[in-house]
Design a protein around this motif. Structure first.
Motif, short mmCIF file in Angstrom:
data_model
loop_
_atom_site.label_atom_id
_atom_site.label_comp_id
_atom_site.label_asym_id
_atom_site.label_seq_id
_atom_site.Cartn_x
_atom_site.Cartn_y
_atom_site.Cartn_z
N ASP A 180 0.81 -1.22 0.00
CA ASP A 180 0.00 0.00 0.00
C ASP A 180 0.85 1.28 0.00
N LEU A 222 -5.26 -0.40 -9.64
CA LEU A 222 -5.08 0.19 -8.32
C LEU A 222 -5.08 1.71 -8.41
N SER A 223 -5.72 2.37 -7.47
CA SER A 223 -5.82 3.82 -7.46
C SER A 223 -4.72 4.43 -6.59
N ASP A 245 -5.40 3.47 -2.98
CA ASP A 245 -4.95 2.10 -2.69
C ASP A 245 -3.46 2.04 -2.36
N VAL A 246 -2.67 2.79 -3.08
CA VAL A 246 -1.22 2.77 -2.91
C VAL A 246 -0.69 4.20 -2.94
N LEU A 256 0.73 0.42 -11.67
CA LEU A 256 -0.38 0.41 -10.71
C LEU A 256 -1.70 0.67 -11.40
#
Length: 340
Positions: free
Chosen positions: A250, A272-273, A277-278, A267
């Motif tokens: 994350d 993944l946002s 998210d990260v 990503l």
């Protein structure tokens, strides 16, 4: 225009002196930066324009045993020299300082063992009066060459085995990496990885040390993806490696903005946002940092000032002036944007 009947002849100091009505010695003082009266200087400058005089630099260099040139040696692959905005900014900062001092900068790129040998011969041959070295690695042959040649030099960065007699200008890579990792941790991230490049250099190795120090007991060596270059494509490869090792990652500290930009692309491909998210942070505050979406949180590295300071260190040695022989560290503030 050249004197009558001499259109094919190169104008000389004698021509300038005759046109200005002064002695040859007075003209030489103006050309070499010495003092003359304002009236004489104005007459000589007008005469230079009238006769088309161009100083014979080669002849002057034979007398002074100076080339009026400083080498700018980049120990990186050719592609990185062209694409890395930090190298470009360092080069322009150095060139501006050298230009103000009437020195020419000579760019030399070392991308192979053969390049190292060629550049070593060049530095030993008196073609430049001094040299600025960028991206030297630990145990780099160029360090040994400089010790043998004895040419005035300055490093951008600080190889761990650098002779204490050779000055450098750099940044606190360890402290800066620790601070931005701590800032990333403060956003609530629990599984934080790093894309680490160029760990055979002080910049890469020190940034890993700072990352490790920030995480303390939470540091997981399996979440450090090592790649060879500060490059977009290697950032993408490093991010894929981290996702394979830890799908629940994350947070990511990328060792440069170019690496971080590559990580952002991967990503997005993974659905993944960022930063939901990260969270992603980079290093350099280069042009990459404001081209990405979202823009990168990063460490500001004063690349142009690094080049300017390195050039000043070389010029001070050439002039016999005092200089910071133990090295200079420039400040690197955090720039917080939307990526974390």
């Amino acid at each position: 225009m050249p004197p009558s009947g001499s259109s094919s002849r190169r104008a000389t100091v004698h021509d300038v002196a005759a046109a200005a009505g002064v002695s040859r010695g007075t003209v030489s003082r103006v050309i070499n930066g010495g003092y003359v009266s304002p009236r004489a200087r104005a007459a000589i400058e007008a005469a230079i324009a009238e006769v088309g005089y161009v100083p014979n630099t080669a002849a002057r260099n034979l007398v002074t045993q100076r080339s009026q040139a400083v080498g700018f040696v980049v120990l990186e692959p050719h592609v990185l020299f062209l694409e890395d905005p930090n190298i470009g900014a360092i080069m322009l900062g150095a060139n501006a300082t050298l230009s103000d001092a009437d020195y020419q900068m000579v760019n030399l790129v070392v991308d192979s063992e053969r390049d190292t040998q060629r550049v070593s011969r060049y530095l030993s041959g008196g073609f430049v009066d001094g040299v600025i070295i960028v991206s030297a690695r630990t145990h780099d042959p160029i360090i040994r060459v400089l010790a043998q040649v004895g040419i005035p030099a300055a490093f951008v960065g600080h190889p761990r085995d650098l002779d204490r007699g050779i000055p450098f200008v750099g940044i606190d890579n360890t402290g800066s990496a620790r601070l931005i990792t701590e800032r990333l941790m403060a956003t609530g991230r629990r599984r934080i990885g790093m894309i680490a490049a160029a760990v055979d250099r002080d910049s890469g190795a020190d940034r890993v040390d700072g990352f490790r120090a920030a995480l303390g007991p939470r540091f997981d060596p399996d979440l450090v993806a090592e790649v060879p270059l500060y490059d977009y494509s290697w950032g993408a490869k490093g991010m894929r490696s981290l996702l394979e090792r830890e799908p629940a990652i994350d947070g990511v500290f990328a060792g440069s903005d170019a690496l971080a930009a590559g990580a952002l692309e991967v990503l997005r491909e993974a659905g993944l946002s960022v930063p939901r998210d990260v969270g992603v942070v980079g290093f350099d505050d280069s042009a990459w940092a404001v081209r990405t979406q979202p823009q990168l949180s990063t460490i500001h590295q004063p690349a142009a000032k690094l080049g300017a300071q390195a050039a000043d260190l070389v010029l001070r040695q050439l002039r016999g002036e005092p200089y910071a022989s133990e090295g200079i560290l420039l400040p690197t503030p955090i720039v917080w944007r939307g990526s974390a």
